[in-house]
Enzyme design. Structure first.
Site, PDB file in Angstrom:
ATOM      1  N   SER A   7       0.848  -1.191   0.000  1.00  0.00           N
ATOM      2  CA  SER A   7       0.000   0.000   0.000  1.00  0.00           C
ATOM      3  C   SER A   7       0.881   1.238   0.000  1.00  0.00           C
ATOM      4  O   SER A   7       1.650   1.456   0.942  1.00  0.00           O
ATOM      5  CB  SER A   7      -0.890   0.012   1.245  1.00  0.00           C
ATOM      6  OG  SER A   7      -1.351   1.332   1.453  1.00  0.00           O
ATOM      7  N   HIS A  32      -1.356  -1.482  -4.158  1.00  0.00           N
ATOM      8  CA  HIS A  32      -2.602  -1.224  -3.431  1.00  0.00           C
ATOM      9  C   HIS A  32      -2.745   0.281  -3.232  1.00  0.00           C
ATOM     10  O   HIS A  32      -1.876   0.943  -2.651  1.00  0.00           O
ATOM     11  CB  HIS A  32      -2.554  -1.959  -2.084  1.00  0.00           C
ATOM     12  CG  HIS A  32      -3.822  -1.886  -1.297  1.00  0.00           C
ATOM     13  ND1 HIS A  32      -4.889  -2.714  -1.531  1.00  0.00           N
ATOM     14  CD2 HIS A  32      -4.191  -1.080  -0.277  1.00  0.00           C
ATOM     15  CE1 HIS A  32      -5.867  -2.424  -0.685  1.00  0.00           C
ATOM     16  NE2 HIS A  32      -5.468  -1.430   0.095  1.00  0.00           N
ATOM     17  N   ASP A  34      -4.952   3.252  -1.722  1.00  0.00           N
ATOM     18  CA  ASP A  34      -5.957   3.583  -0.714  1.00  0.00           C
ATOM     19  C   ASP A  34      -6.514   4.978  -0.945  1.00  0.00           C
ATOM     20  O   ASP A  34      -5.866   5.980  -0.639  1.00  0.00           O
ATOM     21  CB  ASP A  34      -5.327   3.519   0.683  1.00  0.00           C
ATOM     22  CG  ASP A  34      -5.055   2.097   1.120  1.00  0.00           C
ATOM     23  OD1 ASP A  34      -5.994   1.278   1.090  1.00  0.00           O
ATOM     24  OD2 ASP A  34      -3.902   1.795   1.494  1.00  0.00           O
ATOM     25  N   MET A  36      -9.116   7.747   0.098  1.00  0.00           N
ATOM     26  CA  MET A  36      -9.913   8.109   1.286  1.00  0.00           C
ATOM     27  C   MET A  36     -10.537   9.488   1.101  1.00  0.00           C
ATOM     28  O   MET A  36      -9.869  10.407   0.618  1.00  0.00           O
ATOM     29  CB  MET A  36      -9.021   8.144   2.517  1.00  0.00           C
ATOM     30  CG  MET A  36      -8.287   6.846   2.779  1.00  0.00           C
ATOM     31  SD  MET A  36      -7.235   7.015   4.220  1.00  0.00           S
ATOM     32  CE  MET A  36      -6.578   5.350   4.350  1.00  0.00           C
ATOM     33  N   HIS A  65      -8.501   0.536  -3.574  1.00  0.00           N
ATOM     34  CA  HIS A  65      -9.332   0.336  -2.379  1.00  0.00           C
ATOM     35  C   HIS A  65     -10.042   1.650  -2.076  1.00  0.00           C
ATOM     36  O   HIS A  65      -9.432   2.599  -1.561  1.00  0.00           O
ATOM     37  CB  HIS A  65      -8.420  -0.110  -1.222  1.00  0.00           C
ATOM     38  CG  HIS A  65      -9.132  -0.316   0.075  1.00  0.00           C
ATOM     39  ND1 HIS A  65      -8.459  -0.505   1.268  1.00  0.00           N
ATOM     40  CD2 HIS A  65     -10.453  -0.374   0.387  1.00  0.00           C
ATOM     41  CE1 HIS A  65      -9.335  -0.666   2.236  1.00  0.00           C
ATOM     42  NE2 HIS A  65     -10.550  -0.588   1.733  1.00  0.00           N
ATOM     43  N   MET A  67     -12.139   3.881  -0.015  1.00  0.00           N
ATOM     44  CA  MET A  67     -12.725   4.151   1.309  1.00  0.00           C
ATOM     45  C   MET A  67     -13.468   5.470   1.198  1.00  0.00           C
ATOM     46  O   MET A  67     -13.085   6.490   1.784  1.00  0.00           O
ATOM     47  CB  MET A  67     -11.610   4.193   2.353  1.00  0.00           C
ATOM     48  CG  MET A  67     -11.119   2.794   2.725  1.00  0.00           C
ATOM     49  SD  MET A  67      -9.529   2.812   3.549  1.00  0.00           S
ATOM     50  CE  MET A  67      -8.462   2.870   2.132  1.00  0.00           C
ATOM     51  N   MET A 136     -10.924  -6.349   6.227  1.00  0.00           N
ATOM     52  CA  MET A 136     -10.142  -5.321   6.923  1.00  0.00           C
ATOM     53  C   MET A 136      -9.727  -5.867   8.283  1.00  0.00           C
ATOM     54  O   MET A 136     -10.576  -6.324   9.052  1.00  0.00           O
ATOM     55  CB  MET A 136     -10.982  -4.047   7.136  1.00  0.00           C
ATOM     56  CG  MET A 136     -11.210  -3.180   5.920  1.00  0.00           C
ATOM     57  SD  MET A 136      -9.725  -2.627   5.035  1.00  0.00           S
ATOM     58  CE  MET A 136      -8.778  -1.827   6.331  1.00  0.00           C
ATOM     59  N   ASP A 174      -6.118  -6.700   4.855  1.00  0.00           N
ATOM     60  CA  ASP A 174      -5.553  -5.351   4.806  1.00  0.00           C
ATOM     61  C   ASP A 174      -5.543  -4.736   6.206  1.00  0.00           C
ATOM     62  O   ASP A 174      -6.598  -4.509   6.796  1.00  0.00           O
ATOM     63  CB  ASP A 174      -6.409  -4.506   3.853  1.00  0.00           C
ATOM     64  CG  ASP A 174      -5.872  -3.100   3.650  1.00  0.00           C
ATOM     65  OD1 ASP A 174      -4.787  -2.793   4.177  1.00  0.00           O
ATOM     66  OD2 ASP A 174      -6.548  -2.318   2.965  1.00  0.00           O
TER      67      ASP A 174
HETATM   68  C1  DX5 Z   1      -6.019   1.295   5.989  1.00  0.00           C
HETATM   69  C2  DX5 Z   1      -5.640   1.028   4.560  1.00  0.00           C
HETATM   70  C3  DX5 Z   1      -4.498   0.109   4.432  1.00  0.00           C
HETATM   71  C4  DX5 Z   1      -3.215   0.642   5.014  1.00  0.00           C
HETATM   72  C5  DX5 Z   1      -2.437  -0.526   5.500  1.00  0.00           C
HETATM   73  O1  DX5 Z   1      -7.167   2.020   6.024  1.00  0.00           O
HETATM   74  O2  DX5 Z   1      -6.716   0.421   3.856  1.00  0.00           O
HETATM   75  O3  DX5 Z   1      -4.299  -0.353   3.118  1.00  0.00           O
HETATM   76  O4  DX5 Z   1      -2.456   1.384   4.126  1.00  0.00           O
HETATM   77  O5  DX5 Z   1      -1.347  -0.071   6.195  1.00  0.00           O
HETATM   78  P1  DX5 Z   1      -0.564  -0.979   7.232  1.00  0.00           P
HETATM   79  O6  DX5 Z   1      -0.068  -2.180   6.466  1.00  0.00           O
HETATM   80  O7  DX5 Z   1       0.529  -0.096   7.704  1.00  0.00           O
HETATM   81  O8  DX5 Z   1      -1.536  -1.379   8.318  1.00  0.00           O
HETATM   82 ZN    ZN Z   2      -6.271  -0.580   1.861  1.00  0.00          ZN
END
Ligand code: DX5
Ligand code: ZN
Length: 218
Positions: A7, A32, A34, A36, A65, A67, A136, A174
């Site tokens: 990620s 990956h 993320d 947000m 991903h 969010m 998650m 994740d």
């Molecule tokens: C959290 C994200 C993850 C995050 C994981 O909300 O969806 O993908 O980047 O990070 P680590 O591996 O540091 O927990």
């Molecule tokens: Zn993620």
């Protein structure tokens, strides 16, 4: 086959291109991403311009991903900029079945993510349309959190449900994954491992290879 999906949330965005090259060469399978929105999760990360730009520097699978609230609004945009897999949260979609169909119509792999407190039954009726389920293992929103142990049991549940339905589906985990605990997820049946801080903090190349060495034993 077990896949590593670093990620980039934990990457150094000042030298993102260089860091992508390192994980690429060290054996990362997916990237990956993320996204947000500051609503579904507290933080705002990055969106289309960044993804569109890095699409030029790697041909790895883009595992997006989302969010974000009501992601249906942006499926066409993420399709256009090169997403290979789109993950939406069950909790963020009022009409999850419709959103999954939307992703599939675009020719993109569809995945649904479940927050730690969301039961696996939330995807029971749509599982046949999914390419992947994302469990998650932390509350989404931040990198660098600790694994919530009961989430491992949910992997076992998804795997069992897939077997009953005779489905060949990927299971991604994740949050909080490290070389020290990743075996818990692999033993439970996960085959796509997201890792942010455990890849990007410290020696990125060595960290990536450490995960891949563990995977090779499975
Ligand atoms: C959290 C994200 C993850 C995050 C994981 O909300 O969806 O993908 O980047 O990070 P680590 O591996 O540091 O927990
Ligand atoms: Zn993620």
């Amino acid at each position: 086959m077990i896949y590593l999906a670093p990620s980039i949330l934990s990457a150094d965005f000042n030298i993102l291109g260089e860091q992508l090259r390192i994980i690429d060469e060290a054996g990362a399978d997916y990237i990956h991403l993320d996204v947000m929105d500051g609503m579904f999760v507290p933080q705002i990360s990055f969106g289309m311009p960044i993804i569109k730009s890095i699409r030029k520097s790697t041909d790895k699978v883009f595992d997006v991903h989302l969010m974000i609230e009501e992601p249906d609004r942006y499926i066409d945009d993420f399709a256009k900029i090169g997403a290979d897999i789109i993950t939406v949260h069950a909790e963020a979609c009022r009409h999850l079945d419709r959103t999954i169909n939307h992703i599939k119509e675009k020719g993109i792999k569809a995945c649904v993510a479940l927050n730690p407190a969301t039961p696996v039954s939330a995807i029971e009726y749509i599982m046949d349309s999914l390419d992947m389920v994302l469990i998650m293992s932390v509350n989404p929103g931040f990198g660098g959190q600790k694994l919530i142990p009961y989430c491992i049991d949910k992997i076992v549940e998804v795997k069992a449900l897939a077997q009953i339905k005779n489905l060949d589906i990927d299971i991604e985990i994740d949050g909080g994954m490290t070389p020290d605990n990743v075996s818990l997820a692999l033993d439970a049946g996960a085959n796509v491992i997201v890792a942010g801080s455990a890849v990007f903090n410290g020696d990125i190349e060595a960290n990536t290879k450490k995960f891949k060495q563990i995977f090779a034993k499975y």
